[in-house]
Design an enzyme around this catalytic site. Sequence first.
Site, short mmCIF file in Angstrom:
data_model
loop_
_atom_site.label_atom_id
_atom_site.label_comp_id
_atom_site.label_asym_id
_atom_site.label_seq_id
_atom_site.Cartn_x
_atom_site.Cartn_y
_atom_site.Cartn_z
N GLU A 24 0.99 -1.10 -0.12
CA GLU A 24 0.05 -0.02 0.11
C GLU A 24 0.75 1.39 -0.01
OE1 GLU A 24 -1.27 -1.92 3.15
OE2 GLU A 24 -2.76 -2.84 1.90
N TYR A 40 8.05 1.65 -7.29
CA TYR A 40 7.23 0.50 -7.59
C TYR A 40 6.86 0.19 -8.85
CZ TYR A 40 6.89 1.05 -2.40
OH TYR A 40 7.27 1.39 -0.99
C1 LIG Z 1 10.61 5.33 -1.03
C2 LIG Z 1 12.25 5.24 -0.79
C3 LIG Z 1 12.03 3.78 -0.17
C4 LIG Z 1 12.78 5.23 -1.74
O1 LIG Z 1 14.22 4.88 -1.65
P1 LIG Z 1 15.25 5.79 -2.24
O2 LIG Z 1 16.67 5.24 -1.93
O3 LIG Z 1 15.15 7.25 -2.14
O4 LIG Z 1 15.02 5.36 -4.06
P2 LIG Z 1 16.18 5.25 -5.13
O5 LIG Z 1 17.19 6.14 -4.97
O6 LIG Z 1 16.40 3.79 -5.15
O7 LIG Z 1 15.29 5.54 -6.37
C5 LIG Z 1 14.63 4.43 -6.97
C6 LIG Z 1 13.40 5.02 -7.74
O8 LIG Z 1 12.43 5.93 -6.88
C7 LIG Z 1 12.00 6.97 -7.53
N1 LIG Z 1 12.43 8.15 -6.79
C8 LIG Z 1 13.25 8.05 -5.82
N2 LIG Z 1 13.48 9.44 -5.27
C9 LIG Z 1 12.31 10.33 -6.10
C10 LIG Z 1 11.94 11.62 -6.12
N3 LIG Z 1 12.60 12.37 -4.85
N4 LIG Z 1 10.97 12.13 -6.88
C11 LIG Z 1 10.71 11.21 -7.89
N5 LIG Z 1 10.73 9.71 -7.87
C12 LIG Z 1 11.89 9.42 -6.95
C13 LIG Z 1 12.75 7.05 -8.84
O9 LIG Z 1 11.75 6.27 -9.71
C14 LIG Z 1 13.92 6.19 -8.65
O10 LIG Z 1 14.21 5.71 -9.88
P3 LIG Z 1 15.31 6.35 -10.84
O11 LIG Z 1 16.59 6.73 -10.03
O12 LIG Z 1 15.77 5.29 -11.71
O13 LIG Z 1 14.65 7.39 -11.33
C15 LIG Z 1 12.67 6.36 0.19
O14 LIG Z 1 12.47 7.68 -0.40
C16 LIG Z 1 12.23 6.32 1.53
O15 LIG Z 1 12.24 5.59 2.41
N6 LIG Z 1 11.00 7.27 1.60
C17 LIG Z 1 10.21 7.77 2.88
C18 LIG Z 1 9.58 6.41 3.55
C19 LIG Z 1 8.44 5.80 2.50
O16 LIG Z 1 7.79 6.65 1.87
N7 LIG Z 1 8.67 4.55 2.21
C20 LIG Z 1 7.69 3.73 1.25
C21 LIG Z 1 6.33 3.71 1.82
S1 LIG Z 1 4.98 2.89 0.89
#
Ligand SMILES: CC(C)(COP(=O)(O)OP(=O)(O)OC[C@H]1O[C@@H](n2cnc3c(N)ncnc32)[C@H](O)[C@@H]1OP(=O)(O)O)[C@@H](O)C(=O)NCCC(=O)NCCS
Length: 156
Positions: free
Chosen positions: A110, A122
Amino acid sequence: MSALFKSEPYFRPMHEDDLDVVAAIDYAAYPFPWTHGNFRDSIESGYSCWVYQHDEFIVGYAVMLLAVQEAHLLNITVAPDWQGQGKGRAFMQHLLAVAHDYRAEAMFLEVRPTNTAARRLYHSLGFDYIAVRKGYYPSQYGREDAVIMRKELNHA
Ligand SMILES: CC(C)(COP(=O)(O)OP(=O)(O)OC[C@H]1O[C@@H](n2cnc3c(N)ncnc32)[C@H](O)[C@@H]1OP(=O)(O)O)[C@@H](O)C(=O)NCCC(=O)NCCS
Protein backbone atom coordinates in the site's frame (compact mmCIF):
# COMPACT_ATOMS: atom_id res chain seq x y z
CA MET A 1 33.76 2.81 -4.15
CA SER A 2 34.10 5.73 -1.77
CA ALA A 3 37.20 5.56 0.40
CA LEU A 4 34.96 6.57 3.32
CA PHE A 5 33.35 3.12 3.43
CA LYS A 6 35.12 -0.07 4.38
CA SER A 7 32.71 -2.54 2.82
CA GLU A 8 29.76 -2.92 0.48
CA PRO A 9 26.31 -2.40 2.02
CA TYR A 10 24.43 -5.61 2.72
CA PHE A 11 21.07 -6.89 3.95
CA ARG A 12 20.68 -8.79 7.20
CA PRO A 13 17.77 -9.84 9.44
CA MET A 14 16.56 -7.16 11.86
CA HIS A 15 17.24 -7.84 15.55
CA GLU A 16 15.75 -6.42 18.74
CA ASP A 17 19.05 -4.55 19.29
CA ASP A 18 18.41 -2.57 16.09
CA LEU A 19 15.06 -1.20 17.18
CA ASP A 20 16.16 2.05 18.85
CA VAL A 21 17.87 3.09 15.62
CA VAL A 22 15.11 1.74 13.37
CA ALA A 23 12.35 3.50 15.34
CA ALA A 24 14.37 6.74 15.32
CA ILE A 25 14.72 6.58 11.51
CA ASP A 26 11.00 5.85 11.16
CA TYR A 27 10.25 8.89 13.32
CA ALA A 28 12.43 11.02 11.03
CA ALA A 29 11.03 9.55 7.80
CA TYR A 30 7.25 9.59 8.39
CA PRO A 31 4.72 12.04 9.84
CA PHE A 32 2.94 9.00 11.36
CA PRO A 33 5.78 6.62 12.28
CA TRP A 34 5.68 3.07 13.58
CA THR A 35 6.60 2.65 17.24
CA HIS A 36 9.40 0.59 18.72
CA GLY A 37 6.63 -1.85 19.76
CA ASN A 38 5.31 -2.19 16.19
CA PHE A 39 8.75 -3.30 15.02
CA ARG A 40 9.25 -5.60 18.03
CA ASP A 41 5.86 -7.23 17.40
CA SER A 42 6.83 -7.76 13.75
CA ILE A 43 10.02 -9.59 14.73
CA GLU A 44 8.22 -11.64 17.40
CA SER A 45 5.49 -12.56 14.92
CA GLY A 46 8.07 -14.00 12.56
CA TYR A 47 7.64 -11.43 9.83
CA SER A 48 10.44 -11.05 7.32
CA CYS A 49 12.27 -8.08 8.90
CA TRP A 50 15.43 -6.72 7.27
CA VAL A 51 18.04 -4.10 7.85
CA TYR A 52 20.24 -2.51 5.19
CA GLN A 53 23.66 -2.14 6.78
CA HIS A 54 26.41 0.13 5.44
CA ASP A 55 29.46 -0.14 7.68
CA GLU A 56 28.25 1.02 11.12
CA PHE A 57 25.13 2.68 9.71
CA ILE A 58 21.64 1.27 9.36
CA VAL A 59 20.62 3.01 6.15
CA GLY A 60 17.24 1.34 5.73
CA TYR A 61 14.91 -1.39 6.90
CA ALA A 62 11.86 -3.28 5.74
CA VAL A 63 9.10 -5.47 7.14
CA MET A 64 7.28 -8.01 4.98
CA LEU A 65 4.64 -10.59 5.80
CA LEU A 66 5.01 -13.89 3.96
CA ALA A 67 1.90 -16.06 4.17
CA VAL A 68 -0.18 -18.37 2.01
CA GLN A 69 2.00 -17.84 -1.05
CA GLU A 70 1.70 -14.07 -0.86
CA ALA A 71 4.14 -11.37 0.21
CA HIS A 72 2.77 -8.20 1.82
CA LEU A 73 5.23 -5.36 2.15
CA LEU A 74 4.35 -3.51 5.36
CA ASN A 75 7.26 -1.07 5.64
CA ILE A 76 10.25 -0.09 3.52
CA THR A 77 12.29 2.91 4.50
CA VAL A 78 15.60 4.37 3.45
CA ALA A 79 16.95 6.80 6.06
CA PRO A 80 16.47 10.40 4.85
CA ASP A 81 20.23 11.10 4.52
CA TRP A 82 20.62 8.05 2.26
CA GLN A 83 17.66 8.50 -0.05
CA GLY A 84 18.03 9.08 -3.79
CA GLN A 85 21.16 6.92 -4.14
CA GLY A 86 19.62 3.69 -5.42
CA LYS A 87 19.21 2.06 -2.03
CA GLY A 88 15.42 1.84 -2.18
CA ARG A 89 15.59 0.08 -5.54
CA ALA A 90 18.27 -2.33 -4.29
CA PHE A 91 16.20 -3.05 -1.17
CA MET A 92 13.08 -3.76 -3.23
CA GLN A 93 15.06 -6.16 -5.42
CA HIS A 94 16.27 -7.95 -2.29
CA LEU A 95 12.70 -8.23 -0.95
CA LEU A 96 11.40 -9.49 -4.29
CA ALA A 97 14.11 -12.17 -4.26
CA VAL A 98 13.17 -13.18 -0.69
CA ALA A 99 9.50 -13.39 -1.70
CA HIS A 100 10.42 -15.39 -4.79
CA ASP A 101 12.48 -17.85 -2.72
CA TYR A 102 9.46 -18.25 -0.41
CA ARG A 103 7.58 -19.15 -3.62
CA ALA A 104 5.11 -16.30 -3.17
CA GLU A 105 2.94 -15.88 -6.24
CA ALA A 106 2.63 -12.10 -5.82
CA MET A 107 3.77 -9.17 -3.70
CA PHE A 108 1.26 -6.59 -2.47
CA LEU A 109 1.84 -3.19 -0.91
CA GLU A 110 0.00 0.00 0.00
CA VAL A 111 1.24 3.49 -0.78
CA ARG A 112 -0.07 6.99 -0.29
CA PRO A 113 -1.16 8.61 -3.58
CA THR A 114 0.97 11.63 -2.57
CA ASN A 115 4.14 9.52 -2.19
CA THR A 116 5.51 10.15 -5.68
CA ALA A 117 8.99 8.71 -5.05
CA ALA A 118 7.66 5.39 -3.73
CA ARG A 119 4.98 5.11 -6.43
CA ARG A 120 7.54 5.68 -9.17
CA LEU A 121 9.87 3.13 -7.66
CA TYR A 122 7.16 0.45 -7.41
CA HIS A 123 5.83 1.19 -10.88
CA SER A 124 9.31 0.93 -12.40
CA LEU A 125 9.68 -2.50 -10.79
CA GLY A 126 6.50 -3.78 -12.42
CA PHE A 127 3.90 -3.17 -9.70
CA ASP A 128 0.40 -2.35 -11.00
CA TYR A 129 -2.42 -0.46 -9.29
CA ILE A 130 -5.20 -2.83 -8.33
CA ALA A 131 -7.43 -0.93 -5.86
CA VAL A 132 -7.85 2.06 -3.57
CA ARG A 133 -8.48 1.68 0.15
CA LYS A 134 -10.47 4.76 1.14
CA GLY A 135 -9.25 6.72 4.17
CA TYR A 136 -6.65 4.10 5.07
CA TYR A 137 -3.88 6.38 6.36
CA PRO A 138 -3.97 9.13 8.98
CA SER A 139 -2.90 12.46 7.52
CA GLN A 140 -2.55 16.03 8.67
CA TYR A 141 -5.89 16.75 6.93
CA GLY A 142 -7.79 13.81 8.44
CA ARG A 143 -7.44 10.61 6.42
CA GLU A 144 -5.73 9.75 3.15
CA ASP A 145 -6.47 6.90 0.74
CA ALA A 146 -4.06 4.04 0.12
CA VAL A 147 -3.32 2.78 -3.35
CA ILE A 148 -2.89 -0.99 -3.36
CA MET A 149 -0.27 -2.28 -5.78
CA ARG A 150 0.56 -5.81 -6.85
CA LYS A 151 3.36 -7.53 -8.71
CA GLU A 152 3.15 -11.11 -9.90
CA LEU A 153 6.21 -13.24 -9.22
CA ASN A 154 7.08 -15.72 -11.94
CA HIS A 155 8.32 -19.21 -11.10
CA ALA A 156 8.81 -20.53 -14.63
C1 LIG B 1 10.52 5.49 -1.19
C2 LIG B 1 11.98 5.18 -0.80
C3 LIG B 1 12.05 3.83 -0.11
C4 LIG B 1 12.83 5.16 -2.07
O1 LIG B 1 14.17 4.89 -1.70
P1 LIG B 1 15.39 5.71 -2.35
O2 LIG B 1 16.65 5.06 -1.92
O3 LIG B 1 15.23 7.16 -2.04
O4 LIG B 1 15.11 5.47 -3.91
P2 LIG B 1 16.17 5.16 -5.05
O5 LIG B 1 17.29 6.15 -4.99
O6 LIG B 1 16.51 3.72 -5.06
O7 LIG B 1 15.29 5.51 -6.35
C5 LIG B 1 14.44 4.52 -6.91
C6 LIG B 1 13.37 5.19 -7.74
O8 LIG B 1 12.44 5.85 -6.89
C7 LIG B 1 11.96 7.01 -7.56
N1 LIG B 1 12.35 8.18 -6.80
C8 LIG B 1 13.25 8.22 -5.78
N2 LIG B 1 13.31 9.46 -5.27
C9 LIG B 1 12.45 10.21 -6.00
C10 LIG B 1 12.03 11.57 -5.93
N3 LIG B 1 12.55 12.42 -5.03
N4 LIG B 1 11.10 12.00 -6.80
C11 LIG B 1 10.58 11.17 -7.71
N5 LIG B 1 10.91 9.85 -7.82
C12 LIG B 1 11.84 9.39 -6.97
C13 LIG B 1 12.58 7.01 -8.94
O9 LIG B 1 11.71 6.28 -9.80
C14 LIG B 1 13.85 6.23 -8.70
O10 LIG B 1 14.33 5.61 -9.86
P3 LIG B 1 15.42 6.36 -10.79
O11 LIG B 1 16.55 6.75 -9.89
O12 LIG B 1 15.80 5.31 -11.78
O13 LIG B 1 14.74 7.53 -11.37
C15 LIG B 1 12.55 6.31 0.12
O14 LIG B 1 12.41 7.55 -0.53
C16 LIG B 1 11.91 6.37 1.49
O15 LIG B 1 12.29 5.63 2.38
N6 LIG B 1 10.94 7.29 1.66
C17 LIG B 1 10.32 7.50 2.98
C18 LIG B 1 9.56 6.30 3.44
C19 LIG B 1 8.55 5.83 2.42
O16 LIG B 1 7.83 6.63 1.83
N7 LIG B 1 8.52 4.52 2.22
C20 LIG B 1 7.57 3.91 1.29
C21 LIG B 1 6.23 3.78 1.94
S1 LIG B 1 5.04 3.02 0.81
